[in-house]
Scaffold this motif. Structure first.
Motif, PDB file in Angstrom:
ATOM      1  N   VAL A  88      39.068  30.300  55.314  1.00 51.64           N
ATOM      2  CA  VAL A  88      38.551  31.334  54.414  1.00 51.64           C
ATOM      3  C   VAL A  88      37.350  30.806  53.622  1.00 51.64           C
ATOM      4  O   VAL A  88      36.313  31.472  53.510  1.00 51.64           O
ATOM      5  CB  VAL A  88      39.644  31.824  53.452  1.00 51.64           C
ATOM      6  N   PHE A  89      37.465  29.601  53.067  1.00 51.14           N
ATOM      7  CA  PHE A  89      36.354  29.026  52.305  1.00 51.14           C
ATOM      8  C   PHE A  89      35.129  28.819  53.190  1.00 51.14           C
ATOM      9  O   PHE A  89      33.987  29.025  52.749  1.00 51.14           O
ATOM     10  CB  PHE A  89      36.776  27.709  51.660  1.00 51.14           C
ATOM     11  N   ALA A  90      35.350  28.412  54.428  1.00 47.18           N
ATOM     12  CA  ALA A  90      34.228  28.212  55.345  1.00 47.18           C
ATOM     13  C   ALA A  90      33.532  29.532  55.662  1.00 47.18           C
ATOM     14  O   ALA A  90      32.294  29.594  55.736  1.00 47.18           O
ATOM     15  CB  ALA A  90      34.720  27.548  56.634  1.00 47.18           C
ATOM     16  N   LEU A  91      34.301  30.587  55.839  1.00 47.96           N
ATOM     17  CA  LEU A  91      33.711  31.905  56.084  1.00 47.96           C
ATOM     18  C   LEU A  91      32.891  32.369  54.881  1.00 47.96           C
ATOM     19  O   LEU A  91      31.798  32.939  55.045  1.00 47.96           O
ATOM     20  CB  LEU A  91      34.809  32.923  56.396  1.00 47.96           C
ATOM     21  N   GLU A  92      33.396  32.123  53.685  1.00 48.46           N
ATOM     22  CA  GLU A  92      32.639  32.453  52.478  1.00 48.46           C
ATOM     23  C   GLU A  92      31.331  31.671  52.417  1.00 48.46           C
ATOM     24  O   GLU A  92      30.280  32.213  52.042  1.00 48.46           O
ATOM     25  CB  GLU A  92      33.465  32.141  51.239  1.00 48.46           C
ATOM     26  N   ALA A  93      31.398  30.385  52.779  1.00 50.87           N
ATOM     27  CA  ALA A  93      30.194  29.553  52.769  1.00 50.87           C
ATOM     28  C   ALA A  93      29.140  30.123  53.715  1.00 50.87           C
ATOM     29  O   ALA A  93      27.945  30.167  53.388  1.00 50.87           O
ATOM     30  CB  ALA A  93      30.545  28.119  53.155  1.00 50.87           C
ATOM     31  N   VAL A  94      29.579  30.579  54.880  1.00 47.87           N
ATOM     32  CA  VAL A  94      28.647  31.172  55.849  1.00 47.87           C
ATOM     33  C   VAL A  94      28.004  32.430  55.270  1.00 47.87           C
ATOM     34  O   VAL A  94      26.793  32.654  55.412  1.00 47.87           O
ATOM     35  CB  VAL A  94      29.372  31.495  57.172  1.00 47.87           C
ATOM     36  N   LEU A  95      28.799  33.262  54.586  1.00 50.56           N
ATOM     37  CA  LEU A  95      28.253  34.467  53.963  1.00 50.56           C
ATOM     38  C   LEU A  95      27.186  34.121  52.930  1.00 50.56           C
ATOM     39  O   LEU A  95      26.154  34.792  52.835  1.00 50.56           O
ATOM     40  CB  LEU A  95      29.372  35.278  53.309  1.00 50.56           C
ATOM     41  N   PHE A  96      27.431  33.071  52.143  1.00 51.53           N
ATOM     42  CA  PHE A  96      26.445  32.664  51.142  1.00 51.53           C
ATOM     43  C   PHE A  96      25.160  32.150  51.799  1.00 51.53           C
ATOM     44  O   PHE A  96      24.053  32.430  51.322  1.00 51.53           O
ATOM     45  CB  PHE A  96      27.025  31.599  50.213  1.00 51.53           C
ATOM     46  N   LEU A  97      25.290  31.401  52.876  1.00 52.39           N
ATOM     47  CA  LEU A  97      24.098  30.903  53.559  1.00 52.39           C
ATOM     48  C   LEU A  97      23.316  32.050  54.193  1.00 52.39           C
ATOM     49  O   LEU A  97      22.079  32.047  54.194  1.00 52.39           O
ATOM     50  CB  LEU A  97      24.495  29.867  54.606  1.00 52.39           C
ATOM     51  N   MET A  98      24.026  33.030  54.729  1.00 52.46           N
ATOM     52  CA  MET A  98      23.357  34.226  55.252  1.00 52.46           C
ATOM     53  C   MET A  98      22.630  34.957  54.126  1.00 52.46           C
ATOM     54  O   MET A  98      21.498  35.438  54.306  1.00 52.46           O
ATOM     55  CB  MET A  98      24.376  35.149  55.920  1.00 52.46           C
ATOM     56  N   SER A  99      23.258  35.031  52.971  1.00 54.77           N
ATOM     57  CA  SER A  99      22.642  35.684  51.812  1.00 54.77           C
ATOM     58  C   SER A  99      21.374  34.958  51.384  1.00 54.77           C
ATOM     59  O   SER A  99      20.372  35.586  51.014  1.00 54.77           O
ATOM     60  CB  SER A  99      23.627  35.728  50.641  1.00 54.77           C
TER      61      SER A  99
END
Length: 456
Positions: free
Chosen positions: A416-427
């Protein structure tokens, strides 16, 4: 880079804007909104689960409902655009919020006698809470965007959100003291008195603000059309559309960890409930510091460093992604990991990007051909509300699926934390495009001179 434009033309079209005292006054209105919302999202949530012994999904769905209703923010923003008074929408929405918040508290009486009756009353109350937040909050941000000078908007966003946090903290403390010994009647009384007090405070705070000069007085700027035309005009603007996507993704990443961070600390780091609550305080402390740094830097250096706000957005998103990546790694090293420092870093980066994004919203609100700041704030506010509504649910669902698939808590949290990190990098990638390639003829005076959000 943005073209600075003709200095004389800029001076004629952009006024000095609100004083710091006036900005602080508007921040008190945002603090009032936070004071009422915390009672429904926190205090009433606990009462339903503990005192009323309801399933946790009930208050969760109710909170999700008020976020979902805020998809109507563009409507309220448009109404404030075409009306003669944003102040009436601010105070009217706040009054509705105060009344519906009290009604939500009163639903506790009905739950004692009839689950169906209590649930129906709570559903209506929470739906109206969403309407009140949308009408008041959207009009407030639109008023700030039209009355605040561009170089002060980042600092104005910081002041406003820090006051909202202060309002939440003060209300939580005062409410906690006055709810002892607990009774449903005492909860309703405290909620009603809080609503009356903050409504009076907001009426005093916002008085006369709307009569102050507007910072964008371009003579050729058109009045907004009907609702459909206004939505179409905003969505056709590449900058507005790009910022909407950015807000949705970044706020989804921001809110996904809300409901799983304390369980993570409890399960993997063996922290007690009191310790995880303190950990949440560490995170909010980081948010506070991050917001303060952006506000101070924006006030001191925005004229000399046009790209400062964009830098904070990108840095905050990348930093948030890294902090979440560290949390994913920490699952393999728990309990031997500097969790408090990691959480503080996450809060610091969250606060920096969030308040810089709000400042950017205020800058870009005046970027269209038409005077539709309310509509633009409404579209972006709706994107944020949907993200917050989905974020908490998405985090818990992803965690549940991860635990079911892997049968390991650490691995599930790490995913879950890794998926959130990916969302932030996409942002962050999207944020880097904000301000790039915007046709010069469509820029507002906010972009002339020292803009807060530059192009590449």
């Amino acid at each position: 880079m943005f073209v600075r434009g003709d200095t004389k033309q800029n001076a004629a079209s952009v006024t000095a804007g609100l004083s710091w005292l006036s900005i602080f006054r508007l921040g008190l209105v945002q603090a009032s909104l936070g004071a009422i919302v915390v009672l429904t999202n926190s205090t009433l949530n606990r009462v339903m689960i503990v005192e009323l012994a309801l399933a946790a999904v009930i208050p969760g769905l109710l909170v999700g409902l008020h976020y979902g209703v805020q998809i109507s923010r563009p409507l309220w923003g448009h109404r404030s655009d075409i009306g003669n008074s944003r102040t009436s929408w601010i105070l009217g929405g706040l009054a509705l919020l105060a009344v519906s918040g009290t009604a939500a508290a009163a639903s506790t009486f009905l739950f004692e006698h009839s689950f169906a009756g209590g649930l129906l009353a709570a559903l209506v109350a929470y739906a109206l809470i969403g309407v009140g937040i949308g009408a008041s909050g959207t009009s407030l941000l639109a008023l700030m965007a039209t009355k605040t000078a561009p170089e002060r908007r980042a600092s104005a966003a910081t002041i406003t959100w820090m006051l909202m946090i202060a309002g939440i903290v003060v209300t939580s403390i005062v409410t906690g003291l006055n709810l002892e010994p607990y009774s449903h009647l005492r909860l309703v009384t405290v909620t009603a008195l809080t609503g009356a007090a903050v409504l009076l405070l907001s009426a005093i705070a916002v008085a006369g603000i709307e009569r102050k000069p507007t910072t964008d007085n371009r003579p050729g700027r058109e009045k907004p059309g009907n609702f459909r035309e206004s939505v179409r005009e905003v969505w056709r603007d590449p900058e507005a559309r790009l910022l909407t996507v950015f807000i949705f993704l970044s706020m989804l990443a921001y809110s996904t960890q809300d409901l799983i961070l304390e369980p993570f600390a409890g399960l993997l780091f063996a922290m007690s409930p009191g310790e995880t609550t303190q950990l949440s305080g560490v995170q909010h402390g980081g948010v506070f510091v991050g917001m303060a740094l952006v506000g101070i830097a924006g006030g001191l250096f925005s004229k000399r460093r046009p790209g400062l706000m964009k830098m904070f957005i990108v840095t905050g998103c990348v930093g948030s992604g890294l902090a979440l990546g560290f949390l994913a790694i920490s699952a393999s090293f728990a309990p031997f990991w500097p969790l408090e420092a990691n959480i503080f870093l996450l809060g610091l980066m969250n606060g920096a990007f969030a308040v810089a994004a709000i400042g950017t919203m205020m800058i870009l609100a005046g970027g269209g051909r038409k005077a539709n700041e309310g509509m633009r704030m409404g579209v972006w506010g709706a994107a944020q509300a949907i993200s917050f509504g989905l974020g908490g649910l998405a985090g818990t669902v992803a965690l549940t699926l991860g635990r079911w698939a892997t049968a390991q808590d650490g691995t599930a949290f790490a995913i879950v934390f890794a998926l959130e990190a990916v969302l932030f990098l996409m942002s962050a990638g999207i944020a880097m495009r904000i301000g790039s390639g915007r046709p010069e003829r469509s820029r507002s005076p906010a972009y002339a001179g020292p803009p807060a959000v530059p192009a590449e």
